[in-house]
Design a protein around this motif. Structure first.
Motif, PDB file in Angstrom:
ATOM      1  N   ALA A  87       4.141  12.218  10.799  1.00 44.94           N
ATOM      2  CA  ALA A  87       2.776  12.703  10.622  1.00 44.94           C
ATOM      3  C   ALA A  87       2.511  13.120   9.183  1.00 44.94           C
ATOM      4  N   GLU A  88       3.571  13.515   8.467  1.00 44.55           N
ATOM      5  CA  GLU A  88       3.400  14.003   7.108  1.00 44.55           C
ATOM      6  C   GLU A  88       3.372  12.876   6.072  1.00 44.55           C
ATOM      7  N   VAL A  89       3.611  11.635   6.479  1.00 49.45           N
ATOM      8  CA  VAL A  89       3.533  10.514   5.550  1.00 49.45           C
ATOM      9  C   VAL A  89       2.083  10.341   5.114  1.00 49.45           C
ATOM     10  N   GLU A  90       1.860  10.432   3.813  1.00 47.39           N
ATOM     11  CA  GLU A  90       0.488  10.373   3.290  1.00 47.39           C
ATOM     12  C   GLU A  90      -0.081   8.965   3.381  1.00 47.39           C
ATOM     13  N   THR A  91      -1.358   8.884   3.660  1.00 45.34           N
ATOM     14  CA  THR A  91      -2.064   7.606   3.694  1.00 45.34           C
ATOM     15  C   THR A  91      -2.977   7.518   2.476  1.00 45.34           C
ATOM     16  N   ILE A  92      -2.781   6.495   1.666  1.00 40.84           N
ATOM     17  CA  ILE A  92      -3.583   6.278   0.457  1.00 40.84           C
ATOM     18  C   ILE A  92      -4.805   5.448   0.832  1.00 40.84           C
ATOM     19  N   VAL A  93      -5.983   5.956   0.526  1.00 39.83           N
ATOM     20  CA  VAL A  93      -7.223   5.255   0.858  1.00 39.83           C
ATOM     21  C   VAL A  93      -7.639   4.371  -0.319  1.00 39.83           C
ATOM     22  N   ILE A  94      -7.675   3.076  -0.063  1.00 39.26           N
ATOM     23  CA  ILE A  94      -8.038   2.078  -1.076  1.00 39.26           C
ATOM     24  C   ILE A  94      -9.398   1.502  -0.725  1.00 39.26           C
TER      25      ILE A  94
ATOM     26  N   TYR B 118       4.394   5.574   1.094  1.00 38.74           N
ATOM     27  CA  TYR B 118       3.062   5.852   1.609  1.00 38.74           C
ATOM     28  C   TYR B 118       2.527   4.745   2.516  1.00 38.74           C
ATOM     29  N   ASN B 119       1.653   5.145   3.421  1.00 37.65           N
ATOM     30  CA  ASN B 119       0.832   4.198   4.170  1.00 37.65           C
ATOM     31  C   ASN B 119      -0.457   3.967   3.393  1.00 37.65           C
ATOM     32  N   THR B 120      -1.221   2.946   3.763  1.00 35.36           N
ATOM     33  CA  THR B 120      -2.509   2.712   3.112  1.00 35.36           C
ATOM     34  C   THR B 120      -3.596   2.475   4.152  1.00 35.36           C
TER      35      THR B 120
END
Length: 297
Positions: A25-32, A57-59
């Motif tokens: 849950a703490e894995v950050e998601t980068i918004v592109i 990171y996830n995206t």
């Protein structure tokens, strides 16, 4: 005793699963973000794949509207980055004109983006997706068309089909007429972006405005003419990042900088063709290119 051991093991398992869930849950998601056309979609996925492959990171890749919408979303932090063009920043966002040298334009807009809005313009990907004019091969042969100056000499016999935006903009048709005296076409038809290719294919128009990396130029076998007076500014694409995000995510910056100088005009045109004309998902197009280039495993 056995019951106690089972209880302890069960509790330990719960703790382990909870910890794993918390870590996930703490894995950050980068918004592109990206704009709403084929090349922008491919670029958005290129950025996403590079980030995912090189960082933890996830995206989340989001399609936005035009330049102003993407730019405002970046400034407010609704997105962390998106692909942008030096010429678009120069003309549309800064409202400036006059510079023609690619490096001067890039360095100028890079400085202004940081100074005005704390945005980081990374190194260009390598290709120049500038505006151009295109004609059918038989038209080029008939009138010996190789340059915009050649078009100006024969414009009275030709019909141009272009987007309304191109026909009405000072950095489009209006400016071309001033730079290339005599570029007064027999008729100017304002068309939807896709329809202008159909129109030139069917012989309803003779000239179309286009972007030099457009995959449809391959589909319709059109001849790109040279802007011999360098009217159009250079449109070098690069990742544009929110400054605060870039400062706190150096690994993302490092991943994206691996794309610098990696894509030529012909290669980007082929990527657009695969997505637009062959119907491949932009994600697949991006992954296959990056694997072939050795940028991801």
């Amino acid at each position: 005793m056995i019951k106690l051991v089972r209880t302890i093991l069960l509790m330990a398992a719960i703790v382990v699963f909870a910890a794993c869930g918390k870590k996930e849950a703490e894995v950050e998601t980068i918004v592109i973000g990206h704009k709403n056309y084929t090349e922008a979609r491919v670029l958005g996925q290129l950025f996403a794949v590079m980030i995912e492959d090189n960082t933890g990171y996830n995206t989340d890749v989001r399609e936005l509207g035009g330049t102003q919408i993407a730019y405002e979303a970046l400034k407010t932090g609704d997105i962390s980055l998106y692909p942008e063009y030096s010429g678009t920043v120069y003309g549309a966002l800064l409202g400036e004109s006059g510079m023609k040298d690619p490096d001067e334009v890039y360095n100028h807009v890079k400085e202004k983006l940081k100074e005005n809005d704390n945005l980081d313009f990374l190194n260009p990907l390598g290709y120049n997706n500038t505006y151009t004019l295109a004609v059918r091969p038989e038209t080029a042969e008939k009138y010996n068309l190789k340059t915009f100056s050649d078009i100006a000499e024969n414009a009275g016999d030709l019909v141009i089909g272009a987007t309304m935006e191109f026909l009405e903009r000072e950095d489009g048709m209006l400016g071309l007429k001033k730079t290339y005296p005599g570029m007064e076409f027999k008729d100017e038809k304002g068309l939807d972006g896709g329809l202008r290719y159909t129109a030139i294919k069917d012989g309803k128009t003779d000239v179309a405005d286009a972007f030099s990396t457009d995959g449809k130029l391959i589909t319709y076998n059109l001849v790109i003419l040279e802007d011999d007076k360098n009217f159009f500014p250079p449109y070098y694409v690069a990742p544009l990042l929110n400054g605060e995000f870039a400062a706190s995510h150096p690994e993302v910056v490092a991943a994206l900088e691996k794309l610098a100088g990696q894509i030529s005009e012909d290669e980007m045109q082929q990527l657009n063709y695969r997505a637009d004309e062959e119907g491949l998902p932009a994600r697949v197009v991006a992954e296959e290119f990056l694997k072939e280039r050795g940028l991801i495993k």
